[in-house]
Design a protein around this motif. Structure first.
Motif, PDB file in Angstrom:
ATOM      1  N   TRP A   1       0.835  -1.180   0.000  1.00  0.00           N
ATOM      2  CA  TRP A   1       0.000   0.000   0.000  1.00  0.00           C
ATOM      3  C   TRP A   1       0.873   1.233   0.000  1.00  0.00           C
ATOM      4  O   TRP A   1       2.080   1.200   0.212  1.00  0.00           O
ATOM      5  CB  TRP A   1      -0.893   0.002   1.244  1.00  0.00           C
ATOM      6  N   THR A   2       0.235   2.377  -0.209  1.00  0.00           N
ATOM      7  CA  THR A   2       0.980   3.642  -0.234  1.00  0.00           C
ATOM      8  C   THR A   2       1.733   3.869   1.070  1.00  0.00           C
ATOM      9  O   THR A   2       2.883   4.342   1.070  1.00  0.00           O
ATOM     10  CB  THR A   2       0.024   4.817  -0.511  1.00  0.00           C
ATOM     11  N   TRP A   3       1.094   3.538   2.211  1.00  0.00           N
ATOM     12  CA  TRP A   3       1.786   3.781   3.483  1.00  0.00           C
ATOM     13  C   TRP A   3       3.076   2.966   3.585  1.00  0.00           C
ATOM     14  O   TRP A   3       4.059   3.403   4.211  1.00  0.00           O
ATOM     15  CB  TRP A   3       0.874   3.496   4.678  1.00  0.00           C
ATOM     16  N   GLU A   4       3.117   1.800   2.933  1.00  0.00           N
ATOM     17  CA  GLU A   4       4.334   0.992   2.962  1.00  0.00           C
ATOM     18  C   GLU A   4       5.420   1.603   2.087  1.00  0.00           C
ATOM     19  O   GLU A   4       6.615   1.531   2.413  1.00  0.00           O
ATOM     20  CB  GLU A   4       4.009  -0.428   2.523  1.00  0.00           C
ATOM     21  N   HIS A   5       5.004   2.202   0.976  1.00  0.00           N
ATOM     22  CA  HIS A   5       5.989   2.888   0.135  1.00  0.00           C
ATOM     23  C   HIS A   5       6.503   4.138   0.835  1.00  0.00           C
ATOM     24  O   HIS A   5       7.690   4.489   0.721  1.00  0.00           O
ATOM     25  CB  HIS A   5       5.369   3.243  -1.212  1.00  0.00           C
ATOM     26  N   LEU A   6       5.630   4.821   1.533  1.00  0.00           N
ATOM     27  CA  LEU A   6       6.074   5.973   2.322  1.00  0.00           C
ATOM     28  C   LEU A   6       7.098   5.541   3.363  1.00  0.00           C
ATOM     29  O   LEU A   6       8.128   6.204   3.560  1.00  0.00           O
ATOM     30  CB  LEU A   6       4.875   6.634   3.018  1.00  0.00           C
ATOM     31  N   ALA A   7       6.840   4.441   4.048  1.00  0.00           N
ATOM     32  CA  ALA A   7       7.785   3.939   5.051  1.00  0.00           C
ATOM     33  C   ALA A   7       9.122   3.599   4.417  1.00  0.00           C
ATOM     34  O   ALA A   7      10.184   3.792   5.014  1.00  0.00           O
ATOM     35  CB  ALA A   7       7.199   2.720   5.751  1.00  0.00           C
ATOM     36  N   LEU A   8       9.060   3.106   3.158  1.00  0.00           N
ATOM     37  CA  LEU A   8      10.285   2.715   2.475  1.00  0.00           C
ATOM     38  C   LEU A   8      11.182   3.914   2.175  1.00  0.00           C
ATOM     39  O   LEU A   8      12.395   3.761   1.994  1.00  0.00           O
ATOM     40  CB  LEU A   8       9.923   1.981   1.183  1.00  0.00           C
ATOM     41  N   THR A   9      10.602   5.107   2.112  1.00  0.00           N
ATOM     42  CA  THR A   9      11.433   6.287   1.834  1.00  0.00           C
ATOM     43  C   THR A   9      12.452   6.530   2.941  1.00  0.00           C
ATOM     44  O   THR A   9      13.457   7.205   2.723  1.00  0.00           O
ATOM     45  CB  THR A   9      10.571   7.548   1.679  1.00  0.00           C
ATOM     46  N   ARG A  10      12.205   6.004   4.138  1.00  0.00           N
ATOM     47  CA  ARG A  10      13.136   6.228   5.252  1.00  0.00           C
ATOM     48  C   ARG A  10      13.911   4.976   5.639  1.00  0.00           C
ATOM     49  O   ARG A  10      14.667   4.990   6.609  1.00  0.00           O
ATOM     50  CB  ARG A  10      12.362   6.746   6.472  1.00  0.00           C
TER      51      ARG A  10
ATOM     52  N   ARG B   1      15.080  -1.025  -2.907  1.00  0.00           N
ATOM     53  CA  ARG B   1      14.406   0.160  -2.371  1.00  0.00           C
ATOM     54  C   ARG B   1      14.388   1.280  -3.420  1.00  0.00           C
ATOM     55  O   ARG B   1      13.349   1.916  -3.675  1.00  0.00           O
ATOM     56  CB  ARG B   1      15.091   0.641  -1.105  1.00  0.00           C
ATOM     57  N   ALA B   2      15.537   1.506  -4.030  1.00  0.00           N
ATOM     58  CA  ALA B   2      15.629   2.576  -5.025  1.00  0.00           C
ATOM     59  C   ALA B   2      14.733   2.285  -6.235  1.00  0.00           C
ATOM     60  O   ALA B   2      14.062   3.189  -6.761  1.00  0.00           O
ATOM     61  CB  ALA B   2      17.084   2.756  -5.459  1.00  0.00           C
ATOM     62  N   ARG B   3      14.701   1.024  -6.676  1.00  0.00           N
ATOM     63  CA  ARG B   3      13.866   0.680  -7.816  1.00  0.00           C
ATOM     64  C   ARG B   3      12.384   0.852  -7.496  1.00  0.00           C
ATOM     65  O   ARG B   3      11.606   1.348  -8.315  1.00  0.00           O
ATOM     66  CB  ARG B   3      14.136  -0.766  -8.259  1.00  0.00           C
ATOM     67  N   VAL B   4      11.988   0.439  -6.321  1.00  0.00           N
ATOM     68  CA  VAL B   4      10.578   0.560  -5.933  1.00  0.00           C
ATOM     69  C   VAL B   4      10.173   2.024  -5.875  1.00  0.00           C
ATOM     70  O   VAL B   4       9.118   2.419  -6.408  1.00  0.00           O
ATOM     71  CB  VAL B   4      10.335  -0.123  -4.577  1.00  0.00           C
ATOM     72  N   LEU B   5      11.003   2.861  -5.245  1.00  0.00           N
ATOM     73  CA  LEU B   5      10.652   4.288  -5.136  1.00  0.00           C
ATOM     74  C   LEU B   5      10.574   4.931  -6.518  1.00  0.00           C
ATOM     75  O   LEU B   5       9.689   5.759  -6.771  1.00  0.00           O
ATOM     76  CB  LEU B   5      11.684   5.007  -4.253  1.00  0.00           C
ATOM     77  N   ALA B   6      11.510   4.549  -7.392  1.00  0.00           N
ATOM     78  CA  ALA B   6      11.470   5.106  -8.751  1.00  0.00           C
ATOM     79  C   ALA B   6      10.210   4.655  -9.490  1.00  0.00           C
ATOM     80  O   ALA B   6       9.551   5.447 -10.182  1.00  0.00           O
ATOM     81  CB  ALA B   6      12.729   4.687  -9.515  1.00  0.00           C
ATOM     82  N   ALA B   7       9.867   3.383  -9.315  1.00  0.00           N
ATOM     83  CA  ALA B   7       8.700   2.846 -10.024  1.00  0.00           C
ATOM     84  C   ALA B   7       7.393   3.436  -9.510  1.00  0.00           C
ATOM     85  O   ALA B   7       6.436   3.640 -10.279  1.00  0.00           O
ATOM     86  CB  ALA B   7       8.674   1.327  -9.900  1.00  0.00           C
ATOM     87  N   LYS B   8       7.331   3.729  -8.225  1.00  0.00           N
ATOM     88  CA  LYS B   8       6.084   4.205  -7.622  1.00  0.00           C
ATOM     89  C   LYS B   8       5.970   5.728  -7.602  1.00  0.00           C
ATOM     90  O   LYS B   8       4.948   6.259  -7.154  1.00  0.00           O
ATOM     91  CB  LYS B   8       5.967   3.664  -6.193  1.00  0.00           C
ATOM     92  N   SER B   9       6.975   6.404  -8.127  1.00  0.00           N
ATOM     93  CA  SER B   9       6.975   7.867  -8.029  1.00  0.00           C
ATOM     94  C   SER B   9       5.858   8.523  -8.850  1.00  0.00           C
ATOM     95  O   SER B   9       5.438   9.625  -8.536  1.00  0.00           O
ATOM     96  CB  SER B   9       8.329   8.422  -8.489  1.00  0.00           C
TER      97      SER B   9
ATOM     98  N   LEU C   1       6.790  13.872  -0.416  1.00  0.00           N
ATOM     99  CA  LEU C   1       7.601  14.531  -1.442  1.00  0.00           C
ATOM    100  C   LEU C   1       8.649  13.576  -2.010  1.00  0.00           C
ATOM    101  O   LEU C   1       8.909  13.562  -3.215  1.00  0.00           O
ATOM    102  CB  LEU C   1       8.283  15.764  -0.838  1.00  0.00           C
ATOM    103  N   ALA C   2       9.259  12.770  -1.148  1.00  0.00           N
ATOM    104  CA  ALA C   2      10.270  11.823  -1.614  1.00  0.00           C
ATOM    105  C   ALA C   2       9.645  10.751  -2.501  1.00  0.00           C
ATOM    106  O   ALA C   2      10.211  10.379  -3.536  1.00  0.00           O
ATOM    107  CB  ALA C   2      10.978  11.179  -0.420  1.00  0.00           C
ATOM    108  N   LEU C   3       8.467  10.261  -2.127  1.00  0.00           N
ATOM    109  CA  LEU C   3       7.827   9.212  -2.912  1.00  0.00           C
ATOM    110  C   LEU C   3       7.349   9.748  -4.257  1.00  0.00           C
ATOM    111  O   LEU C   3       7.522   9.088  -5.298  1.00  0.00           O
ATOM    112  CB  LEU C   3       6.651   8.622  -2.128  1.00  0.00           C
TER     113      LEU C   3
END
Length: 917
Positions: free
Chosen positions: A741-750, A768-776, A821-823
């Protein structure tokens, strides 16, 4: 090099005729050597007699003294029982003669002389024990042993104590021995027979060494340092001795074991026994109680020997008198006892080695160590000359001027110069020693009736229930009360100190610490009057005061890597798993306390303190994970595949914690398609890592003797509280890409890997970097966050105008905005400040968010340090108010409330604009 070429001094013959008669027998010696012989014999009838008996041997030995001395010592091992009496006495007089001449001529150092005498004692005891045990075995008195067991004395060992243990014997020393036997070498039914045999061996050994015959004696033997000598046999089992020390061992016995050495018999068994006594001798915390114990012992010795009063040279005892050898030894050993449990480098047997180690470790000033070292050498040389005169066990200076003239001649100086040097040396040693053991108690005092309404209840506290605690506290109390009266709000400070005292489970160690380190009095007053939460922490963990005394408490922050290395070293030194977990807790608490004190005193900012708390947690996880893994692997085999990494989430991942933070963690493992571990109790890979994770959580959070390390929260793992406690690396990326879920991607930013193998850590970071890039580019990120903010607002309302964490535009909201903002941008940065600064929002919006974040963090970090929760200004003391205002840069609490409201409104407005896109 010849003996003459090595000479650096020579005695003067007090009795010229006696000296000339002795020297005449050595007419072939060089003139310088003849002068030394003449001086030695002319001052010492004892040495003159030895020259008459062993002159021929001396002629052959004098130009190769070390070789000749060692040969005499080595041949002792080959003496049969029938030749021990005469053989040992011949060796003793030869060694005494050659050593005496070498000593007087400056050919051998003080250490060379005392070590050779100690080696001679070891060889004599070892040979005697082994020959006597061999005889007992031959008579069938040691059941189950054969003649081959005589090589290890059948499990019997002689511990050399005191000067012998330290390699510091003097010419007429007793040798202090503790004789033990290893009961595990015998069947239980044979125990009493074995003990009886070893008691016979000990008594016969003492007789062979001590009895005065026509050939003299070898060494007077003292067996009274054994446990409870009035009721125990002269040789007892190691198990009985260990039980004694564990239950009733006293400080003087701990001090005695500083110099203890397995010297004869079964050396390996003796060393094993000494290893079991390490916790008894070397306490894990700084042990300032030892100061009072040693001081009391000094006074008892003075009283018993009648050695009180001012220093008077005539008849003064160079060993036990004021300013004497024992004072230097007490000074050194007591300081070793204080800190040697924490610093193994201080565990030296020798007095001079101990002084050097204390200086190197920062426990003594170099000038103090240098002075005591020089005086120790002088004292020991004077002691040796006194004993050389007539082979007498004496430490007393002469009672007559004629006696001083003889002693001065023996030392190659004048009587006047000798007396001046001795008086200066004794007075200097006494001044240093007395300043350490009995420092002046003068200083400020409190108003007599100050705080009586509070202090009247102190005698009922656990810390003040023992007579000894009360005695020490009564000496500390005047300075403590005076410091309290100097606080901005004395009554507030007193009440906070009262809370600290009420939580102390015991007082002797803490009060002794205060007495020996007056600067701690002011520190505890500062803490008590400013930070009740930190004072409460101290009440439960008073041992962290050790860190303040340790020497580098105010040094620069070492960083996470150095911390991890230091903790790893500490853990490796612990004997077992439970001890390692307790060691980690002690270590962590000292550093945690250090950060809090530095923050409290303004040595670091709230931001710096937050980074340091995070470094500390990272170091603990990095050092502890391998320890937990090794312990787990002992039962279940090595971890399948590449092992596991620990992912720090939330504030830990962002690298900023406060004083009361728990740890948000995820464990990710890579089994590399292995089905199970391969240990004695193998586990399926998934089960293995699940249980390993549980073991890690237990290691971190379980309450033990030293408390707990951290509370752990694992709800940020994939699927939240419903998911497995450990996540497979193979499953981690698909889950994040397809199910999270979005909250899990938000948690991944940190998220940040804080422990585990480097290769797997790098792979996890790449995921982590690939997931954040893909979900941005997610179209629902902002609306999902808005929903989250609404749910948070409904569930949690600010606790008041000073709540820096909860509420729109406050810390939690700003951190969520940074994550958003990071996500949205796919940025891999973790810190809120970086997530904001690297975003594409307007500069003014960035400034508003950063200003709010800075103020909220300062308030949050300060509140957690001061009160362990949300700031409650109604309970703040004056010191705490000043701290909060200093940290936030505000002139008053009202101004602070207004500033927090203003920056929060501005930040909330920015967040609303961001969420609208």
């Amino acid at each position: 090099m010849t003996f003459a070429a090595r000479m650096t001094r020579s005695p003067d013959a007090y009795d010229a005729d006696l000296g000339q008669d002795a020297a005449a027998a050595f007419a072939d010696f060089a003139p310088e050597v003849q002068a030394a012989i003449k001086g030695a014999a002319g001052c010492s009838p004892f040495l003159a007699g030895l020259m008459h008996k062993e002159g021929t041997w001396l002629m052959d030995a004098i130009d190769i003294p070390e070789q000749a001395l060692q040969a005499e010592i080595d041949q002792i091992a080959h003496l049969p029982l029938s030749d021990l009496n005469i053989g040992l006495r011949i060796a003793k007089r030869r060694v005494a003669l050659l050593l005496g001449v070498c000593d007087l001529a400056g050919v051998l150092s003080l250490e060379g002389v005392t070590q050779t005498l100690s080696d001679l004692a070891d060889a004599a005891v070892d040979a005697t024990l082994k020959r006597l045990v061999e005889a007992e075995i031959a008579r069938g008195k040691l059941p189950g042993l054969t003649l081959g067991d005589a090589a290890t004395a059948g499990g019997m060992v002689s511990l050399s104590m005191g000067k012998g243990g330290a390699g510091e014997l003097n010419y007429s020393s007793d040798i202090d021995l503790i004789c033990l036997f290893d009961e595990t070498r015998f069947d239980p039914d044979a125990y009493h027979d074995a003990r009886a045999s070893f008691v016979r061996v000990t008594r016969k050994m003492a007789s062979i060494l001590s009895d005065m015959t026509g050939d003299g004696y070898v060494f007077r033997t003292d067996l009274r340092l054994r446990p409870d000598p009035s009721v125990t046999p002269v040789c007892l089992s190691m198990e009985a001795a260990e039980r004694y020390y564990e239950s009733v061992g006293r400080t003087w016995e701990r001090a005695a074991y500083i110099k203890a050495r397995a010297a004869a018999g079964d050396i390996a068994a003796g060393e094993r026994f000494l290893k079991t006594l390490i916790p008894f001798v070397w306490r894990k915390h700084l042990d300032f109680v030892a100061i009072q114990d040693a001081h009391d012992m000094r006074l008892r010795i003075r009283d018993h020997k009648g050695l009180g009063g001012p220093i008077s040279l005539h008849g003064h005892n160079m060993k036990l008198g004021r300013g004497g050898i024992r004072e230097i030894e007490f000074f050194t050993q007591t300081r070793q006892l204080i800190a040697g449990g924490r610093d193994p480098s201080l565990r030296c047997r020798g007095t001079l080695d101990g002084l050097a180690a204390l200086t190197k470790a920062g426990w003594d000033e170099a000038d103090v160590s240098d002075a005591l070292t020089a005086r120790y050498r002088t004292h020991r040389e004077v002691e040796h000359r006194l004993q050389m005169l007539n082979d007498a066990q004496t430490h007393d200076l002469p009672n007559t001027d004629e006696g001083f003239d003889r002693l001065a001649a023996f030392m190659g100086t004048s009587s006047k110069a000798l007396k001046t040097e001795l008086r200066d040396a004794l007075e200097e040693v006494h001044a240093i020693s007395e300043g350490f053991f009995a420092p002046s108690q003068s200083g400020a005092s409190a108003t007599p009736d100050f705080g009586a309404d509070v202090t009247d209840r102190w005698p009922a506290y656990p810390a003040l229930r023992s007579d000894r605690a009360v005695e020490i506290f009564n000496r500390v109390k005047p300075g403590l009360m005076a410091a309290l009266q100097q606080a901005a709000k004395p009554q507030e400070a007193l009440l906070a100190l009262d809370g600290f005292l009420s939580r102390l489970p015991a007082g002797v160690q803490v009060f002794s610490l205060f007495e020996a380190n007056p600067q701690l009095t002011q520190l505890i007053v500062d803490i008590a009057s400013t930070a009740p939460a930190l004072a409460e922490y101290l009440g439960r963990n008073a041992a962290v005061f050790d860190a303040v005394i340790g020497g580098d408490f105010f040094a620069d922050w070492p960083g996470e890597a150095a911390l991890r290395e230091d903790l790893t070293s500490n853990l490796h030194a612990a004997p077992d798993y439970e001890a390692r977990l307790d060691a980690a807790r002690r270590w962590m608490k000292e550093w945690h306390f250090r950060i809090g004190v530095h923050h409290l005193r303004g040595l670091v900012t709230a931001e710096q303190a937050g980074c340091q708390y995070a470094d500390l947690a990272g170091a603990v996880l990095g050092a502890l994970l391998p320890v937990v893994g090794d312990h787990f692997a002992h039962k279940h085999g090595r971890a399948p595949g590449r092992g596991a990494v620990v992912l720090g989430m939330g504030s830990l991942g962002a690298g900023r914690l406060h004083a009361a933070s728990d740890l948000d963690l995820i464990v990710i493992y890579d089994g590399q398609d292995q089905d199970a571990s391969d240990g004695p109790r193998p586990l399926a890979t998934r089960t293995y890592y699940a249980r390993l994770t549980q073991a890690l959580v237990t290691a971190l959070s379980a309450p033990m003797a030293e408390g707990r390390l951290y509370e752990v929260d694992m709800r940020l793992r994939p699927s939240g509280g419903q998911g497995p406690v450990a996540t497979s690396f193979a499953r981690f990326e698909p889950y994040q890409m397809e199910e999270a879920w979005t909250w899990e991607h938000l948690a991944l930013t940190r998220a940040r890997v804080v422990a585990g193998p480097t290769g797997l850590a790098q792979d996890v970071e790449q995921v982590r970097a690939r997931v954040l890039a893909a979900k941005s580019g997610g179209s629902t990120i902002r609306t999902d966050v808005q929903d989250m903010r609404a749910r948070i607002a409904a569930a949690k309302t600010p606790s008041g105008p000073y709540d820096a964490k909860i509420g729109q535009g406050r810390l939690q909201d700003i951190e969520l905005t940074g994550q958003t903002l990071a996500l949205v941008s796919g940025a891999a940065v973790r810190r809120t400040a970086d997530q904001i600064s690297q975003s594409s929002i307007a500069q003014t919006d960035k400034a508003d968010l950063q200003a709010a974040a800075a103020l909220c963090w300062s308030m949050q970090a300060s509140a957690q340090l001061l009160q362990g929760g949300t700031l409650d200004v109604s309970t703040l003391g004056e010191g705490a108010r000043r701290f909060i205002l200093r940290e936030t840069g505000q002139p008053s609490l009202d101004a602070l409330s207004d500033a927090l409201a203003a920056v929060s409104r501005a930040a909330a407005a920015v967040t609303q604009r961001i969420m609208k896109g």
